[in-house]
Design an enzyme around this catalytic site. Structure first.
Site, PDB file in Angstrom:
ATOM      1  N   GLU A   1      -6.081   1.557  -4.089  1.00 20.61           N
ATOM      2  CA  GLU A   1      -5.303   0.940  -3.027  1.00 20.61           C
ATOM      3  C   GLU A   1      -4.641  -0.347  -3.508  1.00 20.61           C
ATOM      4  O   GLU A   1      -5.111  -0.995  -4.442  1.00 20.61           O
ATOM      5  CB  GLU A   1      -6.203   0.602  -1.840  1.00 20.61           C
ATOM      6  CG  GLU A   1      -7.270  -0.428  -2.172  1.00 20.61           C
ATOM      7  CD  GLU A   1      -8.001  -0.980  -0.959  1.00 20.61           C
ATOM      8  OE1 GLU A   1      -7.609  -0.649   0.181  1.00 20.61           O
ATOM      9  OE2 GLU A   1      -8.963  -1.755  -1.165  1.00 20.61           O
TER      10      GLU A   1
ATOM     11  N   CYS B   1       0.818  -1.219   0.000  1.00 24.04           N
ATOM     12  CA  CYS B   1       0.000   0.000   0.000  1.00 24.04           C
ATOM     13  C   CYS B   1       0.849   1.265   0.000  1.00 24.04           C
ATOM     14  O   CYS B   1       0.618   2.190  -0.791  1.00 24.04           O
ATOM     15  CB  CYS B   1      -0.979  -0.012   1.162  1.00 24.04           C
ATOM     16  SG  CYS B   1      -0.244  -0.089   2.803  1.00 24.04           S
TER      17      CYS B   1
ATOM     18  N   HIS C   1      -2.513   0.933   6.980  1.00 19.62           N
ATOM     19  CA  HIS C   1      -2.895   0.936   5.571  1.00 19.62           C
ATOM     20  C   HIS C   1      -3.002   2.361   5.076  1.00 19.62           C
ATOM     21  O   HIS C   1      -3.388   3.270   5.824  1.00 19.62           O
ATOM     22  CB  HIS C   1      -4.239   0.222   5.394  1.00 19.62           C
ATOM     23  CG  HIS C   1      -4.628  -0.008   3.966  1.00 19.62           C
ATOM     24  ND1 HIS C   1      -3.793  -0.609   3.043  1.00 19.62           N
ATOM     25  CD2 HIS C   1      -5.776   0.291   3.291  1.00 19.62           C
ATOM     26  CE1 HIS C   1      -4.410  -0.683   1.872  1.00 19.62           C
ATOM     27  NE2 HIS C   1      -5.610  -0.132   1.999  1.00 19.62           N
TER      28      HIS C   1
END
Length: 306
Positions: A175, A103, A163
């Site tokens: 993402e 990420c 994240h």
């Protein structure tokens, strides 16, 4: 042998049965239409108002759709896909064989492609803490202030952020989601622990003051290398690691001397490391901007004693 002839049961069904089937098919079609209406949009800039660099970062992120996720991928000396780390305990048993992006590696690469500069290196936690942010938003402010290109973070606190994604607008993100997945478009709300967002370029390319940190008593510092942390300023058994980058500390205390050539420091800084328990101590030797036995934040403010 007698051959029996069975009637075609389809011809003997009453008309009410046919009507029921038609109604059922119509309902199923309505449900399918509703699913299509709520499906994620194609990857693109979905709102206006962003700085050119931020809008371009969204467009570049969209070129990465379908890139494999690889835990640790994208964290080489230069931005871009790389082989990750195999670690079954983190849900990544095969990622050292997968060339891709995680990420934080994905948003790093998107902004590199957009600007030609490595403006947002590091893990999710160091990216959140970056001094490059021109604006910072928190969960309590909602998401209406967000613009395409903002980086959105998930976790319960700065030390548990896990994240990051890039905002497209209209409640959607691009993402790199998890091992075995690929870079994709998803709803911002698809993760239930949105923490906050940062903006790297102000609208029109200018800057604006960051939103005040709602947790006062933290001082932001740059560290030049990954540093071991300890349970106290005099301990010698490492309890974790504070990653290189922009980090926050709370206060300082005098402790054992760290020496490397002519460089030394006896100040220790209380912090929440990237790995290991919170409330540990790191040597001020690792501060990028200050000299021997100094302990100041990035603005030059002397960090107070604990």
């Amino acid at each position: 042998m007698t051959t029996r002839v069975y009637p075609d049961r389809r011809r003997t069904r009453p008309l009410w049965h046919l009507a029921f089937l038609l109604a059922l098919l119509g309902a199923l079609g309505s449900f399918a239409g509703a699913d299509r209406a709520h499906a994620a949009p194609s990857c693109q800039v979905l709102a206006g108002g962003s700085a050119p660099q931020a809008a371009e970062a969204v467009r570049q992120a969209c070129t990465l759709i379908g890139t494999p996720y690889s835990w640790g991928g994208g964290h080489g000396s230069a931005p871009g896909p790389s082989y990750g780390i195999c670690d079954a305990s983190n849900g990544a048993p095969n990622d050292c064989h997968v060339r891709g992006l995680d990420c934080s590696g994905m948003v790093r690469y998107a902004y590199f492609l957009a600007t030609g500069a490595d403006v947002i290196n590091g893990t999710t936690r160091t990216q959140w803490a970056t001094g490059r942010a021109v604006a910072r938003f928190y969960r309590s402010q909602g998401t209406a202030l967000l613009l395409p290109g903002d980086l959105v973070f998930y976790g319960a606190s700065p030390s548990t952020i896990h994240h990051v994604a890039i905002y497209l607008g209209q409640g959607y993100i691009a993402e790199a989601p998890y091992s075995g997945g690929h870079v994709q478009v998803a709803a911002l709300a698809s993760h239930g622990d949105y923490y906050g967002s940062i903006r790297l370029y102000g609208p029109g390319g200018g800057g604006q003051p960051p939103t005040p940190d709602p947790a006062p008593g933290r001082y932001w510092v740059d560290t030049f290398a990954n540093a071991s942390v300890y349970a106290s300023p005099t301990s010698t058994a490492s309890t974790g690691t504070l990653f290189q980058g922009t980090n926050y500390v709370y206060c300082k205390a005098w402790g054992r001397r760290i020496v490397n050539g002519s460089s030394h420091n006896r100040w220790w800084l209380k912090t929440d490391p990237d790995s290991g328990p919170a409330g540990q101590w790191v040597s001020a030797y690792y501060l990028s901007r200050w000299g021997n036995d100094e302990a100041r934040d990035n603005n030059g403010t002397v960090i107070p004693n604990c």
